[in-house]
Design an enzyme around this catalytic site. Structure first.
Site, PDB file in Angstrom:
ATOM      1  N   LYS A   1      -1.760   8.223   7.299  1.00 33.70           N
ATOM      2  CA  LYS A   1      -1.815   7.244   8.392  1.00 33.70           C
ATOM      3  C   LYS A   1      -0.822   7.585   9.523  1.00 33.70           C
ATOM      4  O   LYS A   1       0.113   8.375   9.317  1.00 33.70           O
ATOM      5  CB  LYS A   1      -1.542   5.845   7.820  1.00 33.70           C
ATOM      6  CG  LYS A   1      -2.632   5.367   6.846  1.00 33.70           C
ATOM      7  CD  LYS A   1      -2.363   3.945   6.357  1.00 33.70           C
ATOM      8  CE  LYS A   1      -3.431   3.472   5.381  1.00 33.70           C
ATOM      9  NZ  LYS A   1      -3.204   2.085   4.921  1.00 33.70           N
TER      10      LYS A   1
ATOM     11  N   TYR B   1     -12.304  -0.217   8.582  1.00 33.08           N
ATOM     12  CA  TYR B   1     -11.720  -1.311   7.794  1.00 33.08           C
ATOM     13  C   TYR B   1     -12.548  -2.602   7.918  1.00 33.08           C
ATOM     14  O   TYR B   1     -12.003  -3.698   7.753  1.00 33.08           O
ATOM     15  CB  TYR B   1     -10.272  -1.553   8.214  1.00 33.08           C
ATOM     16  CG  TYR B   1      -9.257  -0.659   7.521  1.00 33.08           C
ATOM     17  CD1 TYR B   1      -9.190  -0.575   6.128  1.00 33.08           C
ATOM     18  CD2 TYR B   1      -8.327   0.076   8.255  1.00 33.08           C
ATOM     19  CE1 TYR B   1      -8.251   0.229   5.494  1.00 33.08           C
ATOM     20  CE2 TYR B   1      -7.382   0.890   7.626  1.00 33.08           C
ATOM     21  CZ  TYR B   1      -7.352   0.949   6.249  1.00 33.08           C
ATOM     22  OH  TYR B   1      -6.408   1.743   5.609  1.00 33.08           O
TER      23      TYR B   1
ATOM     24  N   PHE C   1      -4.477 -10.089   8.857  1.00 36.79           N
ATOM     25  CA  PHE C   1      -3.767  -8.912   9.352  1.00 36.79           C
ATOM     26  C   PHE C   1      -4.687  -7.891  10.027  1.00 36.79           C
ATOM     27  O   PHE C   1      -4.244  -6.820  10.437  1.00 36.79           O
ATOM     28  CB  PHE C   1      -2.982  -8.243   8.215  1.00 36.79           C
ATOM     29  CG  PHE C   1      -3.818  -7.826   7.026  1.00 36.79           C
ATOM     30  CD1 PHE C   1      -4.548  -6.642   7.046  1.00 36.79           C
ATOM     31  CD2 PHE C   1      -3.859  -8.605   5.873  1.00 36.79           C
ATOM     32  CE1 PHE C   1      -5.311  -6.252   5.959  1.00 36.79           C
ATOM     33  CE2 PHE C   1      -4.620  -8.216   4.767  1.00 36.79           C
ATOM     34  CZ  PHE C   1      -5.351  -7.036   4.826  1.00 36.79           C
TER      35      PHE C   1
ATOM     36  N   ARG D   1      -5.393   7.202  -6.119  1.00 38.02           N
ATOM     37  CA  ARG D   1      -4.815   5.851  -5.972  1.00 38.02           C
ATOM     38  C   ARG D   1      -3.484   5.765  -6.729  1.00 38.02           C
ATOM     39  O   ARG D   1      -2.534   5.123  -6.267  1.00 38.02           O
ATOM     40  CB  ARG D   1      -5.783   4.790  -6.508  1.00 38.02           C
ATOM     41  CG  ARG D   1      -7.116   4.708  -5.780  1.00 38.02           C
ATOM     42  CD  ARG D   1      -7.094   3.922  -4.525  1.00 38.02           C
ATOM     43  NE  ARG D   1      -6.765   2.533  -4.710  1.00 38.02           N
ATOM     44  CZ  ARG D   1      -6.745   1.649  -3.704  1.00 38.02           C
ATOM     45  NH1 ARG D   1      -7.035   2.038  -2.467  1.00 38.02           N
ATOM     46  NH2 ARG D   1      -6.426   0.406  -3.920  1.00 38.02           N
TER      47      ARG D   1
ATOM     48  N   THR E   1      -0.029  -0.837  -2.739  1.00 34.29           N
ATOM     49  CA  THR E   1      -0.172  -1.104  -1.302  1.00 34.29           C
ATOM     50  C   THR E   1       1.174  -1.478  -0.678  1.00 34.29           C
ATOM     51  O   THR E   1       1.536  -0.993   0.393  1.00 34.29           O
ATOM     52  CB  THR E   1      -1.176  -2.264  -1.085  1.00 34.29           C
ATOM     53  OG1 THR E   1      -2.373  -1.980  -1.819  1.00 34.29           O
ATOM     54  CG2 THR E   1      -1.510  -2.443   0.382  1.00 34.29           C
TER      55      THR E   1
ATOM     56  N   ARG F   1       3.648   6.374  -1.554  1.00 34.81           N
ATOM     57  CA  ARG F   1       4.120   5.183  -0.834  1.00 34.81           C
ATOM     58  C   ARG F   1       5.569   4.859  -1.154  1.00 34.81           C
ATOM     59  O   ARG F   1       6.311   4.387  -0.284  1.00 34.81           O
ATOM     60  CB  ARG F   1       3.181   4.005  -1.124  1.00 34.81           C
ATOM     61  CG  ARG F   1       1.872   4.126  -0.323  1.00 34.81           C
ATOM     62  CD  ARG F   1       0.840   3.149  -0.763  1.00 34.81           C
ATOM     63  NE  ARG F   1      -0.296   3.060   0.169  1.00 34.81           N
ATOM     64  CZ  ARG F   1      -1.440   2.469  -0.129  1.00 34.81           C
ATOM     65  NH1 ARG F   1      -1.628   1.922  -1.326  1.00 34.81           N
ATOM     66  NH2 ARG F   1      -2.418   2.414   0.767  1.00 34.81           N
TER      67      ARG F   1
ATOM     68  N   ASN G   1       1.936   1.953   5.457  1.00 28.30           N
ATOM     69  CA  ASN G   1       2.130   2.429   4.081  1.00 28.30           C
ATOM     70  C   ASN G   1       1.620   3.849   3.847  1.00 28.30           C
ATOM     71  O   ASN G   1       1.229   4.208   2.743  1.00 28.30           O
ATOM     72  CB  ASN G   1       1.532   1.426   3.086  1.00 28.30           C
ATOM     73  CG  ASN G   1       0.048   1.209   3.285  1.00 28.30           C
ATOM     74  OD1 ASN G   1      -0.564   1.865   4.114  1.00 28.30           O
ATOM     75  ND2 ASN G   1      -0.535   0.321   2.515  1.00 28.30           N
TER      76      ASN G   1
ATOM     77  N   HIS H   1      -4.075   6.206   2.923  1.00 30.30           N
ATOM     78  CA  HIS H   1      -5.250   5.478   2.441  1.00 30.30           C
ATOM     79  C   HIS H   1      -5.951   6.328   1.401  1.00 30.30           C
ATOM     80  O   HIS H   1      -5.996   7.551   1.526  1.00 30.30           O
ATOM     81  CB  HIS H   1      -6.245   5.219   3.589  1.00 30.30           C
ATOM     82  CG  HIS H   1      -7.625   4.878   3.091  1.00 30.30           C
ATOM     83  ND1 HIS H   1      -7.966   3.614   2.707  1.00 30.30           N
ATOM     84  CD2 HIS H   1      -8.723   5.662   2.866  1.00 30.30           C
ATOM     85  CE1 HIS H   1      -9.229   3.623   2.269  1.00 30.30           C
ATOM     86  NE2 HIS H   1      -9.705   4.848   2.365  1.00 30.30           N
TER      87      HIS H   1
ATOM     88  N   GLU I   1     -17.020   6.350   3.131  1.00 29.25           N
ATOM     89  CA  GLU I   1     -15.844   6.754   3.916  1.00 29.25           C
ATOM     90  C   GLU I   1     -15.829   8.255   4.217  1.00 29.25           C
ATOM     91  O   GLU I   1     -15.433   8.656   5.318  1.00 29.25           O
ATOM     92  CB  GLU I   1     -14.568   6.347   3.178  1.00 29.25           C
ATOM     93  CG  GLU I   1     -14.390   4.829   3.156  1.00 29.25           C
ATOM     94  CD  GLU I   1     -13.190   4.367   2.344  1.00 29.25           C
ATOM     95  OE1 GLU I   1     -12.445   5.218   1.803  1.00 29.25           O
ATOM     96  OE2 GLU I   1     -12.986   3.146   2.260  1.00 29.25           O
TER      97      GLU I   1
HETATM   98  P1  ATP Z   1      -6.046   1.430   1.773  1.00 30.20           P
HETATM   99  O1  ATP Z   1      -7.392   0.722   1.842  1.00 30.20           O
HETATM  100  O2  ATP Z   1      -5.452   1.721   3.135  1.00 30.20           O
HETATM  101  O3  ATP Z   1      -6.091   2.633   0.880  1.00 30.20           O
HETATM  102  P2  ATP Z   1      -5.178  -0.427  -0.221  1.00 30.20           P
HETATM  103  O4  ATP Z   1      -6.533  -0.241  -0.798  1.00 30.20           O
HETATM  104  O5  ATP Z   1      -3.985  -0.175  -1.076  1.00 30.20           O
HETATM  105  O6  ATP Z   1      -4.994   0.468   1.073  1.00 30.20           O
HETATM  106  P3  ATP Z   1      -6.160  -2.832   1.064  1.00 30.20           P
HETATM  107  O7  ATP Z   1      -6.030  -4.166   0.417  1.00 30.20           O
HETATM  108  O8  ATP Z   1      -7.495  -2.152   1.077  1.00 30.20           O
HETATM  109  O9  ATP Z   1      -5.044  -1.888   0.395  1.00 30.20           O
HETATM  110  O10 ATP Z   1      -5.621  -2.984   2.542  1.00 30.20           O
HETATM  111  C1  ATP Z   1      -5.929  -2.011   3.531  1.00 30.20           C
HETATM  112  C2  ATP Z   1      -4.706  -1.767   4.384  1.00 30.20           C
HETATM  113  O11 ATP Z   1      -4.439  -2.952   5.138  1.00 30.20           O
HETATM  114  C3  ATP Z   1      -3.406  -1.522   3.602  1.00 30.20           C
HETATM  115  O12 ATP Z   1      -3.255  -0.216   3.152  1.00 30.20           O
HETATM  116  C4  ATP Z   1      -2.379  -1.880   4.642  1.00 30.20           C
HETATM  117  O13 ATP Z   1      -2.204  -0.853   5.610  1.00 30.20           O
HETATM  118  C5  ATP Z   1      -3.029  -3.104   5.299  1.00 30.20           C
HETATM  119  N1  ATP Z   1      -2.635  -4.357   4.642  1.00 30.20           N
HETATM  120  C6  ATP Z   1      -3.040  -4.798   3.423  1.00 30.20           C
HETATM  121  N2  ATP Z   1      -2.494  -5.991   3.127  1.00 30.20           N
HETATM  122  C7  ATP Z   1      -1.730  -6.314   4.199  1.00 30.20           C
HETATM  123  C8  ATP Z   1      -0.901  -7.440   4.533  1.00 30.20           C
HETATM  124  N3  ATP Z   1      -0.759  -8.464   3.704  1.00 30.20           N
HETATM  125  N4  ATP Z   1      -0.263  -7.402   5.729  1.00 30.20           N
HETATM  126  C9  ATP Z   1      -0.409  -6.380   6.588  1.00 30.20           C
HETATM  127  N5  ATP Z   1      -1.180  -5.300   6.346  1.00 30.20           N
HETATM  128  C10 ATP Z   1      -1.817  -5.260   5.172  1.00 30.20           C
HETATM  129 MG    MG Z   2      -8.309  -0.391   0.352  1.00 30.31          MG
END
Ligand code: ATP
Ligand code: MG
Length: 140
Positions: free
Chosen positions: A11, A51, A59, A87, A93, A104, A114, A117, A128
């Site tokens: 990212k 997304y 968010f 993962r 996350t 992370r 973070n 992805h 994706e």
């Molecule tokens: P990713 O999809 O990026 O691999 P993830 O699967 O661990 O991450 P998701 O729940 O899919 O987490 O959330 C997607 C992304 O949205 C997170 O990686 C983070 O950048 C952002 N995000 C998630 N939760 C929050 C939150 N509570 N506040 C701000 N940003 C968030």
């Molecule tokens: Mg995700």
């Protein structure tokens, strides 16, 4: 065991902090094979589309702003159980909950910024990888 492919994104926070090389080294050390890779700076539309599952989340606007804030490195990773293995290598996350030795834990700043992805299931991985790469951009 099944050979899977998954989409990785380094990212904009991790690219800006100079962590591309260190993250790619961790991916390589984990035995995941890189099948495709490029640098992209996503437009607002592209980040919103990527997304889209999160569009009702509070968010979402900030997430799109973050993902478009600078270049990112997208890649396709392949290996046995690559989706779950990547993962696991990424960590939780929220970096406060990420295990030692994860990407992370080492490089994320907070729950939004973070570092990486990774796709979360075979269906999302297929969507994706096709979102960013045509078949000619992937090696065999
Ligand atoms: P990713 O999809 O990026 O691999 P993830 O699967 O661990 O991450 P998701 O729940 O899919 O987490 O959330 C997607 C992304 O949205 C997170 O990686 C983070 O950048 C952002 N995000 C998630 N939760 C929050 C939150 N509570 N506040 C701000 N940003 C968030
Ligand atoms: Mg995700």
């Amino acid at each position: 065991m099944t050979v899977e492919t998954t989409l990785s994104i380094i990212k904009p926070d991790a690219v800006a902090a100079g962590n591309i090389g260190a993250i790619l080294q961790m991916i390589s050390d984990a035995g995941l094979k890189i099948k495709a890779m490029k640098m992209v700076q996503m437009s607002q539309k592209e980040a919103e589309g990527f997304y889209a599952v999160h569009k009702e989340r509070p968010f979402f606007g900030e997430l799109v702003e973050f993902m478009t804030s600078g270049p990112a490195v997208v890649s396709i990773l392949e290996g046995e159980n690559a989706i779950a293995r990547y993962r696991e290598l990424m960590g939780a996350t929220n970096p406060e909950q990420a295990e030692e030795g994860t990407i992370r834990k080492n490089f994320a700043t907070n729950i939004q910024n973070n570092a990486v992805h990774g796709s979360d299931a075979p269906e999302t991985a297929a969507v994706e990888t096709a979102y960013f790469f045509s078949s000619i951009e992937q090696v065999n």
